[in-house]
Design a protein around this motif. Structure first.
Motif: not given
Length: 857
Positions: A204-210, A228-237, A334-339
């Motif tokens: 829950p508190t982790a991010h792919l890149i700080t 880096t500016n064009n990679l954003e976190d996306v949440e997936f279920l 629930r998870g997140t990754t970079k897109v």
């Protein structure tokens, strides 16, 4: 049981509580080093012992039979077979016992010392292997595991020690030894730094890149600011079932270094149970507390079953923690990754839209709009979720005239194995259908291609409700109607399909890759480095510079010999490089005596398209190098075989109904292949391409252990090259190729997800060039009828504000064009579709190199 082959001519058999060594009697005094001459030995003596001690009653130094020397050293009383023996016999026997005990102690100390020496030598060799990526665990861990008692919850998996050279070792044993941990085989040390799950976050508190990590990386990488500016976190279920089973298998495969994502099929992972009956998931199911189950409890369960606590991934633990908390309610994972978020077209022009440059990504100018494209093609992907292979056909309607009038015009796209996929370029309105492999008329399902739905799943169970579908799958498993691999494949595709919906919503692009994509594993590495280095393409006309020490050939050596494995040894490479200096220069004009020849030369990389990402390098090849490749392609030198190739493709309809007789030629040309070992000139071109890609040139050739041969026999390489052979093309008038993609679709079960990362085109003839008797020269005016016209490389889907037909790149002798087939997040770049315009006049020569990442398929 595992056999370790060491340079001391020994074998080690590792079990949970016993280690047996088979060691030559002279191996204590003779310790081998790499490159030293090895001795031939005679008969070997067997010595067995436990790692804790050698019991005295295990050693018999008497030359006679055991029946004549039955001694129990654990007792203070000496037992005689003959009770009537006299005192002299008793004294002699007592002395013999003492001598035997002393000999046993000396032998034990000798063996123990040999073991210590062996362990030290083994540790040195193993450390080298770990640095090379050929071993994934410390040797102490393996040996210490073998000394644990039988109650240990982990049975040591198969580990293979790779020898540097063995004269009398069977080749098949060496090949097995080089397959690496888990028997995965293939790959190379760089690929082992990839983890398919490295880009996922379930904590829950982790991010792919700080932000701090990103800032630190920005200071050391010239490409970070852009990507880096064009990679954003996306949440997936993801649905709890089957996502946890699939992702859990991915994490285990990464931890154990198994190539197949279905980790349970590997012999080294049998201690984990089976897919659907995993011991870790079973133990988590048995945890009491419901919503009170803690993350530490879950970590403890994983640590209990894995070989080392260092193999436990925090995100893996968080995934299973969510499973423990949600299994009662069935809530989603629930998870997140970079897109990758494609920038707006207004950012592609700094001078045209200065207020909306790179710094203003995401704030499009009101009047900046992408030009509508004439070309409407796109990539399609078909997945077979049935347990049997099927055929995929394109249907072109009924043939209007001719002997086949009224018949359906169809083209076989390909046979798709169970739980595998296939792809093809298509256009809106194209119709496809699926049949059984044995009956073309047995149509199972039909599809109509649209840009909104380019990915199709053939699923025989699709019409069933979720409950009925789950019930049917249980029956199939119970009655062995499908294999474990098929079950895993189906569930992996279901997870992929679920993620693709979230990806589409976030990026407005179709997910063509397989989820998840492998990333370089590293806590301080930005995740945009999912693949090799990618040149930033912030705006059209952007210029970068790279240096290469592989200078131009301005003159050819008199003899050009094929390179061998031995020629790539460091000392041989140095000698060859010194010998070639007289033929090379940092200037196209020559000047081999120039003092600057000892310095790298700089080449400019210019961005010609941002979407897709396309760059060009003028003067990448010298005229001498260009002519050398033309000579190889024309057969004037070398033994390259050029073959005529004509293949058909699905026609471009631009929204109209396809006539039954309408077909298109995808490529018409002559083509052949050469490897970098062709000669020193071709090898130098490959090295320069590696500098352009900013990767180690060693990845572009096979690697072998040590000297690479045993008794004259070739050894299997420790890793395969990541580049295909150079492909040479000759296009005559009327030849060209329609829009195609270079990327391929890997198996969903491959941990590395191999893909064609980038393509490099090398133009050998340019507009206005003339080929006469195999020699290239600029047009002189008198031979204009032979000068090259046409043959441009087009990217018909390139996004611009002004061109409705994408971009065109004119051929220019010596120029290199590179385009990326994937996006920074690992997805296939559908816009990388490209074509070769037909040659109107003259002859066009072209070379291409396909580079894979992280391994070649």
């Amino acid at each position: 049981m595992n056999r370790c082959i060491g340079e001391e001519d020994l074998y080690c058999t590792i079990t949970n509580d016993t280690m047996s060594l088979k060691m030559n009697s002279s191996s204590y005094e003779s310790v081998f080093r790499e490159g030293e001459e090895k001795e031939e030995y005679g008969v070997e003596d067997d010595i067995s012992y436990t790692s804790s001690a050698v019991e005295e009653d295990e050693i018999d130094n008497d030359d006679d039979s055991d029946d004549d020397d039955d001694v129990d050293v654990s007792s203070n009383n000496t037992k005689h077979h003959n009770s009537s023996s006299n005192n002299d016999d008793f004294k002699q026997h007592f002395v013999a016992i003492g001598v035997a005990i002393i000999a046993a102690l000396v032998t034990h100390m000798h063996i123990h010392g040999g073991y210590v020496a062996w362990r030290g030598e083994m540790r040195k060799d193993w450390d080298i292997l770990m640095k090379r990526g050929l071993a994934v665990k410390n040797i102490d861990t393996i040996i210490d595991k073998s000394n644990n008692n039988a109650a240990a919850p982990y049975a040591a998996p198969s580990m293979n020690y790779i020898p540097t050279r063995r004269r009398h070792q069977p080749k098949k044993v060496l090949k097995k030894a080089m397959e690496g941990y888990g028997g995965g085989g293939g790959g190379h040390e760089r690929a082992r730094s990839y983890r398919r799950t490295a880009g996922l976050s379930f904590c829950p508190t982790a991010h792919l890149i700080t932000s701090s990590a990103a800032a630190a990386d920005d200071s050391t990488s010239s490409s970070s600011s852009s990507t880096t500016n064009n990679l954003e976190d996306v949440e997936f279920l993801l649905a709890l079932d089957p996502s946890v089973r699939v992702l859990h298998s991915y994490y285990l495969a990464d931890a154990l270094g198994v190539e197949s994502a279905l980790v349970y099929e590997d012999p080294s992972a049998q201690f984990l149970g089976t897919y659907g009956s995993d011991v870790i998931l079973k133990d988590i199911d048995s945890l009491s507390g419901g919503d009170e189950v803690t993350l530490d409890q879950v970590k403890h369960v994983i640590e209990t079953h894995l070989p080392s606590s260092s193999l436990v991934d925090n995100q893996h633990a968080c995934l299973l923690h969510q499973y423990a908390l949600n299994k009662a309610t069935g809530r989603s994972i629930r998870g997140t990754t970079k897109v990758y978020i494609r920038p707006h077209v207004s950012t592609f022009y700094r001078s045209k839209f200065p207020s909306h440059s790179v710094a203003a990504v995401g704030k499009p100018a009101p009047k900046a709009r992408p030009a509508p494209l004439i070309f409407t093609g796109f990539a399609t992907k078909f997945i077979n979720l049935s347990t049997r292979p099927v055929n995929l056909y394109w249907e072109g309607g009924r043939i209007p005239t001719g002997p086949k009038e009224g018949q359906m015009h169809t083209k076989l796209v390909g046979t798709v194995q169970s739980m595998e996929s296939i792809g093809t370029a298509s256009h809106p309105g194209h119709q496809f259908f699926v049949t059984t492999t044995y009956d073309k008329d047995n149509v199972l399902e039909r599809y109509i291609a649209t840009a909104d739905e380019p990915v199709w799943y053939y699923d025989p169970l699709v019409d069933l409700s979720l409950e009925k579908r789950a019930e049917e799958m249980k029956k199939m498993t119970k009655h062995n109607k499908w294999t474990t691999k098929q079950r895993f494949g189906r569930e992996a595709w279901m997870v992929n399909q679920s993620f693709s919906r979230d990806y589409l919503v976030k990026t407005r692009m179709t997910w063509l890759a397989n989820f998840p994509q492998p990333y370089h594993d590293g806590s301080n590495t930005a995740l945009e480095k999912v693949s090799n280095h990618m040149w930033p393409a912030d705006y059209i006309g952007q210029v970068h510079t790279f240096e290469t020490s592989h200078l131009y050939f301005t003159e050819l050596p008199q003899q050009l010999e094929t390179l061998t494995k031995q020629d790539y040894q460091p000392d041989m490479e140095l000698q060859r490089r010194i010998a070639m200096e007289q033929f090379q220069s940092a200037s196209l004009k020559g000047g081999t005596g120039d003092s600057n020849n000892n310095k790298p030369m700089s080449l400019n990389v210019k961005v010609v398209s941002c979407a897709p990402r396309v760059v060009e390098v003028k003067k990448f090849l010298s005229p001498v190098e260009v002519q050398h490749l033309i000579n190889l392609a024309s057969g004037m030198t070398g033994n390259v075989v050029m073959e005529q190739r004509v293949s058909a493709s699905l026609p471009s309809t631009r929204g109209k109904r396809v006539r039954g007789d309408a077909m298109s030629e995808v490529r018409s040309s002559k083509e052949g292949w050469i490897h970098r070992e062709q000669d020193v000139v071709v090898d130098t071109i490959f090295r320069r391409v590696a500098d352009l890609l900013n990767i180690d040139e060693q990845l572009m050739r096979d690697h072998y252990p040590s000297d690479g041969f045993v008794d004259g026999e070739d050894l299997p390489p420790t890793h395969d090259r990541v580049v295909e052979a150079m492909q040479l093309f000759r296009y005559d008038p009327g030849n060209g190729y329609t829009a195609i993609h270079d990327f391929v679709f890997p198996s969903v079960g491959s941990r590395y997800q191999p893909r064609r990362f980038a393509s490099v085109l090398l133009y050998l003839t340019g507009e206005g060039d003339v080929i006469e008797e195999g020699v290239r020269s600029p047009s002189s005016g008198a031979n204009d009828d032979k000068a090259l016209e046409g043959g441009e490389t087009t990217f018909p889907r390139a996004i611009t504000t002004e061109f409705h037909d994408g971009i065109k790149i004119k051929p220019q002798s010596g120029k290199a064009v590179m385009y990326y087939n994937v996006l920074p997040d690992g997805n296939m770049d559908d816009l990388s579709q490209h074509a070769g315009e037909k040659v109107e006049k003259g002859v066009k020569y072209l070379a291409s190199i396909f580079v894979w990442d992280p391994i070649i398929s």
